[in-house]
Design an enzyme around this catalytic site. Structure first.
Site, PDB file in Angstrom:
ATOM      1  N   ARG A  28      14.614  -1.347  14.429  1.00 55.44           N
ATOM      2  CA  ARG A  28      15.983  -0.948  14.148  1.00 55.44           C
ATOM      3  C   ARG A  28      16.072  -0.405  12.737  1.00 55.44           C
ATOM      4  O   ARG A  28      15.222  -0.670  11.888  1.00 55.44           O
ATOM      5  CB  ARG A  28      16.935  -2.117  14.334  1.00 55.44           C
ATOM      6  CG  ARG A  28      16.653  -3.302  13.430  1.00 55.44           C
ATOM      7  CD  ARG A  28      17.482  -4.523  13.811  1.00 55.44           C
ATOM      8  NE  ARG A  28      18.880  -4.352  13.549  1.00 55.44           N
ATOM      9  CZ  ARG A  28      19.835  -4.397  14.495  1.00 55.44           C
ATOM     10  NH1 ARG A  28      19.517  -4.606  15.749  1.00 55.44           N
ATOM     11  NH2 ARG A  28      21.088  -4.239  14.180  1.00 55.44           N
ATOM     12  N   GLU A  83      27.359  -1.635  23.700  1.00 53.58           N
ATOM     13  CA  GLU A  83      28.331  -2.609  24.164  1.00 53.58           C
ATOM     14  C   GLU A  83      29.662  -2.195  23.532  1.00 53.58           C
ATOM     15  O   GLU A  83      29.733  -2.027  22.312  1.00 53.58           O
ATOM     16  CB  GLU A  83      27.907  -4.003  23.674  1.00 53.58           C
ATOM     17  CG  GLU A  83      28.702  -5.102  24.303  1.00 53.58           C
ATOM     18  CD  GLU A  83      28.279  -6.488  23.802  1.00 53.58           C
ATOM     19  OE1 GLU A  83      27.186  -6.621  23.226  1.00 53.58           O
ATOM     20  OE2 GLU A  83      29.084  -7.415  23.987  1.00 53.58           O
ATOM     21  N   LYS A 141      27.835  -5.171  13.974  1.00 50.81           N
ATOM     22  CA  LYS A 141      29.223  -4.968  14.404  1.00 50.81           C
ATOM     23  C   LYS A 141      30.083  -6.188  14.110  1.00 50.81           C
ATOM     24  O   LYS A 141      31.263  -6.056  13.809  1.00 50.81           O
ATOM     25  CB  LYS A 141      29.256  -4.640  15.902  1.00 50.81           C
ATOM     26  CG  LYS A 141      28.940  -3.184  16.175  1.00 50.81           C
ATOM     27  CD  LYS A 141      29.168  -2.830  17.626  1.00 50.81           C
ATOM     28  CE  LYS A 141      27.991  -3.228  18.463  1.00 50.81           C
ATOM     29  NZ  LYS A 141      28.045  -2.682  19.838  1.00 50.81           N
TER      30      LYS A 141
HETATM   31  P1  ATP Z   1      25.019  -4.794  16.360  1.00 49.21           P
HETATM   32  O1  ATP Z   1      23.809  -5.596  15.965  1.00 49.21           O
HETATM   33  O2  ATP Z   1      25.509  -3.898  15.287  1.00 49.21           O
HETATM   34  O3  ATP Z   1      26.112  -5.615  16.956  1.00 49.21           O
HETATM   35  P2  ATP Z   1      24.055  -4.151  18.940  1.00 49.21           P
HETATM   36  O4  ATP Z   1      22.601  -3.983  19.091  1.00 49.21           O
HETATM   37  O5  ATP Z   1      24.631  -5.398  19.447  1.00 49.21           O
HETATM   38  O6  ATP Z   1      24.479  -3.814  17.455  1.00 49.21           O
HETATM   39  P3  ATP Z   1      24.710  -2.364  21.036  1.00 49.21           P
HETATM   40  O7  ATP Z   1      26.013  -1.738  21.318  1.00 49.21           O
HETATM   41  O8  ATP Z   1      24.169  -3.337  21.990  1.00 49.21           O
HETATM   42  O9  ATP Z   1      24.849  -2.981  19.602  1.00 49.21           O
HETATM   43  O10 ATP Z   1      23.619  -1.251  20.726  1.00 49.21           O
HETATM   44  C1  ATP Z   1      23.434  -0.119  21.519  1.00 49.21           C
HETATM   45  C2  ATP Z   1      22.057   0.419  21.252  1.00 49.21           C
HETATM   46  O11 ATP Z   1      21.902   0.739  19.883  1.00 49.21           O
HETATM   47  C3  ATP Z   1      20.991  -0.601  21.598  1.00 49.21           C
HETATM   48  O12 ATP Z   1      19.975   0.054  22.341  1.00 49.21           O
HETATM   49  C4  ATP Z   1      20.501  -1.067  20.272  1.00 49.21           C
HETATM   50  O13 ATP Z   1      19.159  -1.432  20.345  1.00 49.21           O
HETATM   51  C5  ATP Z   1      20.718   0.151  19.384  1.00 49.21           C
HETATM   52  N1  ATP Z   1      20.906  -0.251  17.989  1.00 49.21           N
HETATM   53  C6  ATP Z   1      21.791  -1.147  17.516  1.00 49.21           C
HETATM   54  N2  ATP Z   1      21.630  -1.325  16.190  1.00 49.21           N
HETATM   55  C7  ATP Z   1      20.627  -0.510  15.810  1.00 49.21           C
HETATM   56  C8  ATP Z   1      19.969  -0.225  14.569  1.00 49.21           C
HETATM   57  N3  ATP Z   1      20.334  -0.824  13.440  1.00 49.21           N
HETATM   58  N4  ATP Z   1      18.965   0.676  14.569  1.00 49.21           N
HETATM   59  C9  ATP Z   1      18.600   1.279  15.701  1.00 49.21           C
HETATM   60  N5  ATP Z   1      19.160   1.077  16.892  1.00 49.21           N
HETATM   61  C10 ATP Z   1      20.161   0.188  16.968  1.00 49.21           C
HETATM   62 MG    MG Z   2      23.559  -5.579  21.703  1.00 47.22          MG
END
Ligand code: ATP
Ligand code: MG
Length: 560
Positions: free
Chosen positions: A264, A38, A274
């Site tokens: 994760r 995102e 984020k």
């Molecule tokens: P955040 O929790 O930091 O806001 P998010 O999951 O909302 O992260 P996205 O941009 O939606 O951020 O994530 C893109 C991809 O990265 C998704 O497939 C998500 O599952 C993966 N991802 C995010 N955080 C992690 C993590 N800590 N470990 C592994 N994969 C991750």
């Molecule tokens: Mg997300």
């Protein structure tokens, strides 16, 4: 959650096993994965795990991996993030080729599919407010209740949905919901919201839309449009999978993707959210998204971590279905292993103490050959100036050395790396009694660092020649948070480490360091790995300490 000790190097994992079986048993001819960020912030080391997994699978199995921006929430998204994400994925060493997509590319198709669901009686427009929807949804132990609008006719929903799109209603006035099961044990199936009204311009579609699909409605359908075979996401989406499947099964989509979930990444001393990272940036608690203390990919890059070290780390920790916390030392270990092999050695003195060699000719400067990397003979040697006045590290001298201190002391001989043996003959003090200079003699027969008579000093020190040394600012870093589990006591920001950055202004470095480029990491001998910061100017060099030399993780593992 337990502390995990990452074990074996590059190993197969359950997702790669599924992919291999799907190919072997003919369920797919080509594997297609995607990385779906995102664009509401910069990528962090957790995303790197997902990137290495998705692009890694595509690479190993000869398939392809798409970069798809999940840009369904225009209020939080910015062009800066779209650009930074692409730069970071490329820097990590991956390439999506021509397969750069956006969920917003599919807004037209998604809208048509929403209409399709309404027509088949599987979606309806609901007039409840967000708060009411929450209240009606029930809990884990109580079933939900049907909205009074749930039995609204297909015609009425079609009409209202069209008018939602035309902008007739304010934000939050109505939503489109799937009609699934308000009593389902899985809350995600209790008539989830598919579309909401948001009068906000979108970075890519401008004001073409004032209704936007939810993540749940956009994600699986985007996968299907792109022919994604394995839609890999983190465990918190496991409970969304029945909805993912329901939508795919109830829409005339062109392909049948499957969702798989993995744990994760969590790291000690680190926050991977984020939302929190954005707050650190907004409140000026760090030098921006790429602050070298940030767990962002751009921060790690600015810190001097090589992409290879991050990829090795991802391979080392592997992929599993169990939530765990990885020790930050594991990441540092992977990075040190790469840097030990690749980083050129250089001389730099962080806290300088003057040394004058009384028996060295005044005005003479000679060029000493110094080895660039003892781990890599092909890295060769370089010339380092040596002269009568030098700088050494202040803590490499003690006037009254305790038993285990083998470095310089009055009357004692030590080796200056690659140069000569020197013996301290006198200590010069200022009016207040502080040591300002050491007087030494050198042995001309020890040029290059060895004595013809075979005598061996117990210590070898790094040094720089005073006349040619360049002054530099050096930034030392410690963990951004002071405890391994930041926020465990409630207030995350109270756990920020007040000493996470220390700035030294008086460092003196060998002249060749003026030529090191941004993105290159070198070893300051005996001190650690360092990289020039982008704040460097020709008048003022700035170095970031990437890591110290000490490998605490190896020790931790030996104990474990
Ligand atoms: P955040 O929790 O930091 O806001 P998010 O999951 O909302 O992260 P996205 O941009 O939606 O951020 O994530 C893109 C991809 O990265 C998704 O497939 C998500 O599952 C993966 N991802 C995010 N955080 C992690 C993590 N800590 N470990 C592994 N994969 C991750
Ligand atoms: Mg997300």
């Amino acid at each position: 959650m337990s502390i995990e000790r990452p074990a074996t190097p590059e190993r197969g994992d359950f997702i790669r096993e599924i992919v291999a079986a799907d190919l072997r048993e003919g369920r797919h001819q080509t594997i297609v994965t995607r990385f779906p960020p995102e664009p509401n912030g910069y990528l962090h080391i957790g995303h790197a795990k997902s990137i290495c997994l998705n692009f890694g699978i595509a690479r190993v199995f000869g398939g392809r991996c798409h970069l798809r921006f999940d840009d369904t929430n225009p209020t939080r998204e910015e062009q800066e993030y779209l650009d930074a994400i692409q730069a970071d994925v490329r820097w990590l060493g991956f390439d999506w080729g021509e397969h750069l997509y956006h969920a917003s590319d599919y807004f037209g198709q998604l809208y048509d599919w929403a209409v399709h669901l309404i027509r088949s009686g599987k979606a309806y427009v609901d007039d409840l407010s967000a708060e009411e929807i929450r209240a009606y949804r029930g809990t884990l132990t109580e079933p939900g209740r049907a909205s009074p609008w749930r039995d609204r006719s297909v015609e009425e929903s079609l009409d209202l949905f069209e008018r939602m799109r035309q902008g007739e209603f304010p934000d939050g006035a109505r939503v489109l919901r799937a009609r699934i099961d308000m009593t389902s044990g899985n809350i995600n199936l209790r008539d989830p919201v598919l579309y909401r009204i948001l009068h906000a311009p979108h970075p890519r579609t401008g004001d073409a839309w004032c209704i936007y699909p939810t993540y749940d409605f956009a994600h699986g359908q985007s996968d299907a449009i792109e022919g994604v075979t394995h839609s890999i996401c983190t465990l918190e989406f496991e409970a969304h999978r029945p909805l993912y499947d329901w939508l795919i099964e109830n829409l005339p989509v062109p392909s049948r993707p499957h969702q798989y979930e993995f744990a994760r990444l969590n790291l000690t001393y680190t926050v991977l959210s984020k939302r929190v990272l954005l707050r650190l940036v907004m409140e000026g608690l760090v030098r921006g998204w790429d602050d070298p203390r940030m767990p962002t990919i751009s921060g790690l890059r600015r810190r001097g971590f090589p992409a290879e070290g991050i990829r090795d780390f991802a391979a080392m920790i592997g992929v599993s279905k169990n939530d765990s916390v990885v020790e930050i030392e594991a990441l540092e270990h992977a990075v040190r292993t790469v840097l030990n092999r690749t980083a050129p050695r250089r001389f730099a003195v962080l806290d300088p103490l003057k040394v004058v060699i009384d028996n060295y000719p005044e005005g003479q400067v000679e060029e000493i050959d110094a080895v660039n990397n003892p781990e890599d003979p092909s890295a060769g040697t370089r010339k380092v100036p040596f002269s009568r006045e030098l700088w050494i590290e202040r803590d490499d001298f003690m006037e009254e050395p305790p038993p285990k201190f083998f470095r310089l002391a009055p009357g004692r001989e030590v080796r200056l790396r690659s140069a000569y043996f020197v013996t301290c003959t006198d200590v010069v003090r200022d009016a207040r009694g502080a040591i300002v200079e050491l007087r030494c003699t050198y042995d001309p027969a020890t040029r290059g660092g060895d004595a013809p008579d075979g005598r061996r000093p117990k210590a070898t020190l790094h040094w720089v020649s005073a006349g040619q040394a360049i002054r530099a600012e050096v930034r030392l870093f410690d963990h951004l948070f002071s405890r391994p589990d930041p926020g465990a006591d409630g207030d995350l920001f109270a756990d920020l480490n007040p000493d996470s950055e220390t700035v030294l202004h008086g460092a003196l470095v060998e002249p060749s360091l003026a030529a090191v480029e941004i993105g290159e990491t070198v070893q300051f001998e005996r001190l650690g790995y360092f990289t020039p910061d982008r704040d460097s100017t020709p008048e003022g060099l700035v170095f970031n300490r990437t890591l110290t030399l000490k490998d605490t993780w190896a020790k931790v593992r030996a104990l474990g």
